[in-house]
Enzyme design. Structure first.
Site, PDB file in Angstrom:
ATOM      1  N   ARG A 168       0.828  -1.205   0.000  1.00  0.00           N
ATOM      2  CA  ARG A 168       0.000   0.000   0.000  1.00  0.00           C
ATOM      3  C   ARG A 168       0.866   1.261   0.000  1.00  0.00           C
ATOM      4  O   ARG A 168       0.584   2.242   0.674  1.00  0.00           O
ATOM      5  CB  ARG A 168      -0.956   0.010   1.198  1.00  0.00           C
ATOM      6  N   SER A 250     -11.454  -0.539   3.072  1.00  0.00           N
ATOM      7  CA  SER A 250     -10.774  -0.978   4.295  1.00  0.00           C
ATOM      8  C   SER A 250     -10.183   0.228   5.007  1.00  0.00           C
ATOM      9  O   SER A 250      -9.411   0.983   4.412  1.00  0.00           O
ATOM     10  CB  SER A 250      -9.669  -1.982   3.959  1.00  0.00           C
ATOM     11  N   GLU A 355      -5.685   3.270   6.365  1.00  0.00           N
ATOM     12  CA  GLU A 355      -5.345   3.138   4.949  1.00  0.00           C
ATOM     13  C   GLU A 355      -5.769   4.348   4.134  1.00  0.00           C
ATOM     14  O   GLU A 355      -5.015   4.789   3.258  1.00  0.00           O
ATOM     15  CB  GLU A 355      -5.977   1.873   4.372  1.00  0.00           C
TER      16      GLU A 355
END
Length: 363
Positions: A168, A250, A355
Site C-alpha cells: 500500500r 478498508s 489506509e
C-alpha cells in the site's frame, strides 16, 4: 478550459459521503486541463487536493480551504503490437473508472487484473497506494505511470522499478510538496498477458471459492465473478442503496510486525509472508474481531457513545470498513475508527494504521 466553482460539498465526491465544502473546485477532464488547474493553484500559493473516484479518502467536516482538482479524464487505449513480448499494453487516463477497465481486460482475454475486480475508484489512484486485493496488486502489472511534477513544472514518466512499490505504498505516495502530492498522475500503462487463464491465484479464500489449489490458475472471468461475490459479501462493491458500502473501503492496513510480536498472538491468528526480512503480515480484521469489535459496532447517539448500530459503525458485513449509516459526519467515522484502533492496541499491543488519506482531519 477549466471553470472553478466555490462551496461544493466534498461529501458528494467521496464514497464515504462525508466531508465539508471546497473553497474552490475545478473539474479537469483532460491531461492538459489537469496540468493547467494544478499549475494555477500552485502559482496562486493555494493548498491543493486531488480527487477522482473519492474511494480511499476521508475529508474533514470543515472541508478543504484551498483548490480541489476533480480529475474526470476517462478512456483507455490498447496496444497489442508484437513488440510487447506476447502481451498487450493498456494505457488508461487517470480518471478512468477502475472496475470498468478491469472488466474490459477480462472480457477481452487480457490477463493480470482479474483479482482486482470490484475495487471502487479511479485508475490514477491505483499506483499511488499500490492498490491490491486477494493476493494481487497493481505493481505486478504496471509498466509506466505518466505524471505532472509540481516541483519542476514538467511531465515525468516513471517505470515500475522507479516507483519503488511496497505494501500500500509507492514513491508517488511518499513524495509531497507542502503536504500534498508532488506528482499528479495523468495516465497509467499496464502490461498484461494474453489468454483466458488468470495469473496464479495466491489467496486461499479465493482459491477455495474457485475450487482450486493455491497457486493454480483459473479462467479469468471465473476469478472476476468470484472476487465480485466475495467483495459484495463484505460490502466492498459500491451499491448506492446499501450503507455498508458507504465507506472508504478498508479503513486499516494489515499490520506488518516483527516475528516476536506475531509469536505473542494466539496460534489461530492469521499470518502471511510480508516480503520484508524477519517480519510478518497480520490480519487487521482478525485483530479487530478478537479485540471485541463485532460487525455493526458503532455510534448510537448524539453524544458519541459506542454501541451496536447508529449513524456510523463498522460494516455489518466486514469489520475492516467504517461506514456511514446515513447522516454521519467525518468525526463520527473517525470516532468509531479510534475506538477500534485503541481497543486493538490495548488487547494485542499492536497499533493499526489507517489506509485512507485523511484530509483536514486526524485519527
Amino acid at each position: 478550459m477549466t471553470v472553478p466553482v466555490t462551496g461544493t460539498r466534498l461529501a458528494d465526491l467521496t464514497t464515504a459521503r462525508v466531508g465539508g465544502p471546497a473553497r474552490t473546485l475545478v473539474a479537469a477532464s483532460t491531461e492538459s486541463e489537469i496540468v493547467e488547474a494544478v499549475r494555477a493553484a500552485d502559482a496562486a500559493g493555494e493548498p491543493l487536493l486531488i480527487i477522482s473516484g473519492g474511494s480511499n479518502l476521508l475529508i474533514g467536516d470543515d472541508g478543504f480551504d484551498g483548490t480541489v482538482v476533480h480529475i474526470t479524464s476517462t478512456g483507455f487505449t490498447v496496444n497489442d503490437d508484437d513488440a510487447t513480448c506476447g502481451g498487450v499494453m493498456v494505457k488508461a487516463q487517470a480518471g478512468q473508472d477502475w472496475d470498468e477497465l478491469v472488466r474490459y481486460t477480462v472480457m477481452h482475454a487480457f490477463s493480470g487484473l482479474e483479482a482486482l475486480s470490484g475495487i471502487p475508484g479511479s485508475t490514477g489512484a491505483t499506483p499511488v497506494q499500490n492498490v491490491g486485493a486477494y493476493g494481487s496488486d497493481v505493481s505486478q502489472t504496471i509498466a509506466t505511470v505518466r505524471t505532472y511534477d509540481r516541483e519542476t513544472d514538467s511531465i515525468r514518466s516513471f517505470t515500475n522499478f522507479e516507483l519503488k512499490f511496497g505494501y500500500r505504498d509507492s514513491l508517488l505516495k511518499r513524495s509531497t510538496v507542502d503536504g500534498s502530492p508532488r506528482y499528479v498522475v495523468l495516465s497509467v500503462e499496464f502490461q498484461l498477458g494474453l489468454g483466458r487463464l488468470s495469473k496464479p491465484v495466491r489467496y486461499a479464500e479465493l482459491a477455495r471459492a474457485l475450487g482450486i489449489e493455491v497457486g493454480a490458475r483459473a479462467y479469468a472471468n471465473d476469478v472476476r465473478r468470484e472476487v465480485l461475490k466475495l467483495r459484495a459479501g463484505k460490502g466492498m462493491v459500491l451499491d448506492a442503496p446499501d450503507p455498508d458500502t458507504w465507506s472508504t473501503g478498508s479503513f486499516f492496513t494489515n499490520p506488518i510486525v516483527a516475528q516476536e510480536t506475531a509469536d505473542r498472538l494466539p496460534d489461530e491468528a492469521p499470518r502471511y509472508p510480508s516480503g520484508a526480512d524477519g517480519q510478518v503480515k497480520l490480519s487487521a480484521a482478525w485483530l479487530i474481531e478478537h479485540a471485541g469489535f463485532s460487525k455493526g459496532f458503532g455510534l448510537a447517539d448524539d453524544d458519541g457513545h459506542a454501541a451496536a448500530g447508529g449513524r456510523a459503525s463498522l460494516s455489518t458485513k466486514h469489520t475492516l470498513a467504517v461506514t456511514n449509516r446515513g447522516g454521519a459526519s467525518a468525526s463520527d467515522l473517525l470516532a468509531v475508527a479510534g475506538l477500534v484502533r485503541d481497543g486493538v492496541e490495548r488487547t494485542f499491543g499492536i497499533r493499526l494504521e489507517p489506509e485512507p488519506l485523511l484530509i483536514n482531519c486526524k485519527l
